[in-house]
Design a protein around this motif. Structure first.
Motif, PDB file in Angstrom:
ATOM      1  N   ALA A  84       0.822  -1.213   0.000  1.00  0.00           N
ATOM      2  CA  ALA A  84       0.000   0.000   0.000  1.00  0.00           C
ATOM      3  C   ALA A  84       0.852   1.258   0.000  1.00  0.00           C
ATOM      4  CB  ALA A  84      -0.920   0.013   1.214  1.00  0.00           C
ATOM      5  N   SER A  85       0.270   2.285  -0.566  1.00  0.00           N
ATOM      6  CA  SER A  85       0.882   3.608  -0.550  1.00  0.00           C
ATOM      7  C   SER A  85       0.603   4.300   0.776  1.00  0.00           C
ATOM      8  CB  SER A  85       0.297   4.466  -1.687  1.00  0.00           C
ATOM      9  OG  SER A  85       0.465   3.851  -2.938  1.00  0.00           O
ATOM     10  N   SER A  86       1.510   5.173   1.144  1.00  0.00           N
ATOM     11  CA  SER A  86       1.280   6.066   2.283  1.00  0.00           C
ATOM     12  C   SER A  86       0.372   7.203   1.825  1.00  0.00           C
ATOM     13  CB  SER A  86       2.607   6.627   2.794  1.00  0.00           C
ATOM     14  OG  SER A  86       3.469   5.575   3.182  1.00  0.00           O
ATOM     15  N   TYR A  87      -0.384   7.750   2.786  1.00  0.00           N
ATOM     16  CA  TYR A  87      -1.357   8.779   2.393  1.00  0.00           C
ATOM     17  C   TYR A  87      -1.708   9.626   3.613  1.00  0.00           C
ATOM     18  CZ  TYR A  87      -5.423  10.684  -0.108  1.00  0.00           C
ATOM     19  OH  TYR A  87      -6.339  11.504  -0.739  1.00  0.00           O
ATOM     20  N   ASP A  88      -1.517  10.930   3.510  1.00  0.00           N
ATOM     21  CA  ASP A  88      -1.847  11.853   4.593  1.00  0.00           C
ATOM     22  C   ASP A  88      -1.253  11.387   5.925  1.00  0.00           C
ATOM     23  OD1 ASP A  88      -3.163  13.589   2.933  1.00  0.00           O
ATOM     24  OD2 ASP A  88      -5.179  12.899   3.451  1.00  0.00           O
ATOM     25  N   ALA A  89       0.021  11.011   5.877  1.00  0.00           N
ATOM     26  CA  ALA A  89       0.754  10.540   7.055  1.00  0.00           C
ATOM     27  C   ALA A  89       0.156   9.277   7.652  1.00  0.00           C
ATOM     28  CB  ALA A  89       0.832  11.635   8.125  1.00  0.00           C
ATOM     29  N   GLY A  90      -0.582   8.558   6.853  1.00  0.00           N
ATOM     30  CA  GLY A  90      -1.192   7.319   7.304  1.00  0.00           C
ATOM     31  C   GLY A  90      -1.197   6.290   6.192  1.00  0.00           C
ATOM     32  N   LEU A  91      -2.351   5.672   5.967  1.00  0.00           N
ATOM     33  CA  LEU A  91      -2.489   4.563   5.016  1.00  0.00           C
ATOM     34  C   LEU A  91      -3.492   4.929   3.942  1.00  0.00           C
ATOM     35  CD1 LEU A  91      -1.872   1.569   4.322  1.00  0.00           C
ATOM     36  CD2 LEU A  91      -3.708   0.933   5.915  1.00  0.00           C
ATOM     37  N   PHE A  92      -3.180   4.595   2.688  1.00  0.00           N
ATOM     38  CA  PHE A  92      -4.097   4.859   1.578  1.00  0.00           C
ATOM     39  C   PHE A  92      -5.458   4.225   1.881  1.00  0.00           C
ATOM     40  CE2 PHE A  92      -4.886   4.285  -3.232  1.00  0.00           C
ATOM     41  CZ  PHE A  92      -5.413   5.569  -3.331  1.00  0.00           C
ATOM     42  N   PRO A  93      -6.558   5.006   1.814  1.00  0.00           N
ATOM     43  CA  PRO A  93      -7.867   4.534   2.284  1.00  0.00           C
ATOM     44  C   PRO A  93      -8.352   3.192   1.753  1.00  0.00           C
ATOM     45  CG  PRO A  93      -7.941   6.893   1.994  1.00  0.00           C
ATOM     46  CD  PRO A  93      -6.596   6.439   1.481  1.00  0.00           C
ATOM     47  N   PRO A  94      -8.125   2.830   0.482  1.00  0.00           N
ATOM     48  CA  PRO A  94      -8.615   1.501   0.054  1.00  0.00           C
ATOM     49  C   PRO A  94      -8.018   0.354   0.868  1.00  0.00           C
ATOM     50  CG  PRO A  94      -8.182   2.855  -1.856  1.00  0.00           C
ATOM     51  CD  PRO A  94      -7.644   3.602  -0.675  1.00  0.00           C
ATOM     52  N   MET A  95      -6.735   0.467   1.251  1.00  0.00           N
ATOM     53  CA  MET A  95      -6.126  -0.572   2.084  1.00  0.00           C
ATOM     54  C   MET A  95      -6.649  -0.488   3.510  1.00  0.00           C
ATOM     55  SD  MET A  95      -4.184  -3.206   2.472  1.00  0.00           S
ATOM     56  CE  MET A  95      -3.094  -3.320   1.035  1.00  0.00           C
ATOM     57  N   TYR A  96      -6.817   0.724   4.021  1.00  0.00           N
ATOM     58  CA  TYR A  96      -7.362   0.874   5.370  1.00  0.00           C
ATOM     59  C   TYR A  96      -8.750   0.249   5.449  1.00  0.00           C
ATOM     60  CZ  TYR A  96      -8.458   3.029   9.859  1.00  0.00           C
ATOM     61  OH  TYR A  96      -8.789   3.230  11.173  1.00  0.00           O
ATOM     62  N   ASP A  97      -9.579   0.502   4.443  1.00  0.00           N
ATOM     63  CA  ASP A  97     -10.941  -0.047   4.423  1.00  0.00           C
ATOM     64  C   ASP A  97     -10.906  -1.573   4.367  1.00  0.00           C
ATOM     65  OD1 ASP A  97     -13.741   0.128   4.373  1.00  0.00           O
ATOM     66  OD2 ASP A  97     -13.780   0.025   2.189  1.00  0.00           O
ATOM     67  N   PHE A  98     -10.010  -2.118   3.563  1.00  0.00           N
ATOM     68  CA  PHE A  98      -9.873  -3.568   3.457  1.00  0.00           C
ATOM     69  C   PHE A  98      -9.485  -4.179   4.802  1.00  0.00           C
ATOM     70  CE2 PHE A  98      -6.810  -7.106   2.361  1.00  0.00           C
ATOM     71  CZ  PHE A  98      -7.781  -8.050   2.058  1.00  0.00           C
ATOM     72  N   LEU A  99      -8.491  -3.604   5.462  1.00  0.00           N
ATOM     73  CA  LEU A  99      -8.057  -4.146   6.747  1.00  0.00           C
ATOM     74  C   LEU A  99      -9.124  -3.968   7.818  1.00  0.00           C
ATOM     75  CD1 LEU A  99      -4.294  -3.074   6.824  1.00  0.00           C
ATOM     76  CD2 LEU A  99      -5.253  -5.343   6.402  1.00  0.00           C
ATOM     77  N   HIS A 100      -9.848  -2.867   7.758  1.00  0.00           N
ATOM     78  CA  HIS A 100     -10.961  -2.682   8.699  1.00  0.00           C
ATOM     79  C   HIS A 100     -12.005  -3.774   8.515  1.00  0.00           C
ATOM     80  CE1 HIS A 100     -14.169  -0.888  11.032  1.00  0.00           C
ATOM     81  NE2 HIS A 100     -14.930  -0.839   9.968  1.00  0.00           N
ATOM     82  N   HIS A 101     -12.325  -4.100   7.271  1.00  0.00           N
ATOM     83  CA  HIS A 101     -13.290  -5.171   7.010  1.00  0.00           C
ATOM     84  C   HIS A 101     -12.765  -6.512   7.516  1.00  0.00           C
ATOM     85  CE1 HIS A 101     -15.572  -2.389   4.518  1.00  0.00           C
ATOM     86  NE2 HIS A 101     -16.520  -3.293   4.457  1.00  0.00           N
TER      87      HIS A 101
END
Length: 389
Positions: A305-322
């Motif tokens: 995943a790419s870094s994004y806004d000092a965090g994690l790119f949202p598509p990966m964040y959403d996947f891991l949240h699921h």
């Protein structure tokens, strides 16, 4: 073409081939079916209703199946609106109709209807209770949290049929390819019931002692013969969070394509090293439900995943949240991050994966800086070795 069940059990379910999203989130390339059945005996039992989009067609088929008779019971296995939208209309149409449901369902029915008077209209049943229709005896088996708390199943002791509620369901219309049951059933299971492996396992143990000739789920095809055996085998694996197939699943979330390129290169390296199955998903463009399915299917996964806004790119964040809310567990994971000036994706992925049960991070975090370079290949080679060993 509607299925034939038994001489006494008539299928009155409905297809919705135009529906594109199930629960407003899961893609439906082949639509969806809402299964319902009628048992004709000395007394008549309706087994669930249908979704509001198909109620008019459902009532038409119900009327045809009833002929000049009136139903005695409506058995409610699950109260989600896609199965229970016809309750109020049925009670108004047939004043002597009795709802048969779990104790929990009795308290939940009013949540979905305005001013519905259930006085003397409900027979609440518990584990092991039976109901005679004449020749047919219905045995009620509670299945709380598969995948709602009010769920129950019904075993017809006469025709040896299990009405399984949402268990053993599948995306698609009723006559979708029966030989390809597992793929869409797997996506359905892990996205709908995946969080509830323990309750599913409890239900499997309860029904293991029964002579079941057919399983009639609320979605998907009737299961019998080899398909029934395969469904039971897979549900046993899925409910225990066991690994179904050997292989590596790579999920990537890439902003400009650089991270995706590295993920594809890693897939090639894994194949060169003898990995017989490598599945890969672009989380930015492909169905999230299918990615969740593959994450559970295989025992090993790589997240890139790419870094994004000092965090994690949202598509990966959403996947891991699921994956977190579906209780992803007992797997091995490797990580790749990309960040041009301040890589941060690895930190967030490590934290989110670390919150999952019995998930082991394999190898060292691979950090890319923008476009993948030849100097990055040794780190990818080492990560492949780590995930394969």
């Amino acid at each position: 073409m509607k299925p034939t069940i038994t001489p006494d059990i008539i299928y009155i379910g409905q297809d919705d081939a135009e529906l594109t999203l199930f629960e407003s989130q899961y893609h439906l390339p082949e639509g969806m079916c809402y299964n319902s059945y009628l048992i004709k005996d000395e007394k008549i039992a309706i087994m669930d209703t249908s979704d509001k989009r198909t109620l008019d067609a459902w009532f038409k088929d119900l009327t045809t199946a009833l002929g000049d008779r009136q139903p005695d019971y409506l058995v409610v296995h699950h109260l989600e609106p896609d199965h229970a939208s016809g309750i109020a209309r049925l009670l108004a149409l047939f004043p002597t109709l009795t709802i048969v449901c779990s104790l929990k369902a009795q308290t939940m029915i009013p949540l979905y209807f305005n001013d519905l008077d259930l006085t003397n209209r409900v027979l609440a049943v518990k584990e092991g209770d039976t109901l005679s229709l004449g020749k047919h005896t219905l045995q009620f088996i509670m299945a709380p949290m598969v995948h709602w708390p009010e769920v129950m199943t019904t075993y017809d002791q006469t025709d040896k049929v299990l009405f399984s509620a949402d268990a053993f369901g599948k995306f698609g219309v009723i006559d979708a390819d029966p030989d390809d049951w597992a793929c869409e059933a797997r996506r359905y299971y892990f996205n709908i019931c995946g969080k509830y492996g323990s309750p599913v396992s409890t239900l499997l143990n309860k029904v293991a002692v029964l002579d079941i000739q057919q399983i009639l789920p609320l979605h998907g095809p009737v299961l019998k013969d080899k398909m029934l055996s395969e469904a039971l085998r897979l549900y046993t694996i899925w409910s225990k969070y066991d690994v179904e197939a050997e292989g590596v699943f790579i999920a990537h979330a890439s902003i400009h394509g650089c991270t995706a390129e590295a993920a594809e290169r890693l897939a090639d390296i894994l194949r060169q090293k003898g990995c017989k199955k490598v599945a890969i998903s672009d989380l930015c463009r492909e169905d999230l439900g299918e990615a969740i399915e593959d994450a559970f299917k295989y025992g090993k996964m790589v997240l890139a995943a790419s870094s994004y806004d000092a965090g994690l790119f949202p598509p990966m964040y959403d996947f891991l949240h699921h994956l977190q809310i579906k209780t992803y567990q007992r797997r091995q994971v490797a990580l790749i991050e990309n960040g041009s000036w301040a890589p941060s994706a690895g930190r967030v992925m490590t934290q989110m994966v670390g919150e999952m049960k019995n998930v082991e991070i394999k190898g060292d975090l691979v950090t890319l800086r923008g476009k993948m370079k030849d100097s990055d290949i040794p780190a990818l080679e080492a990560l492949a070795d780590a995930i394969l060993n």
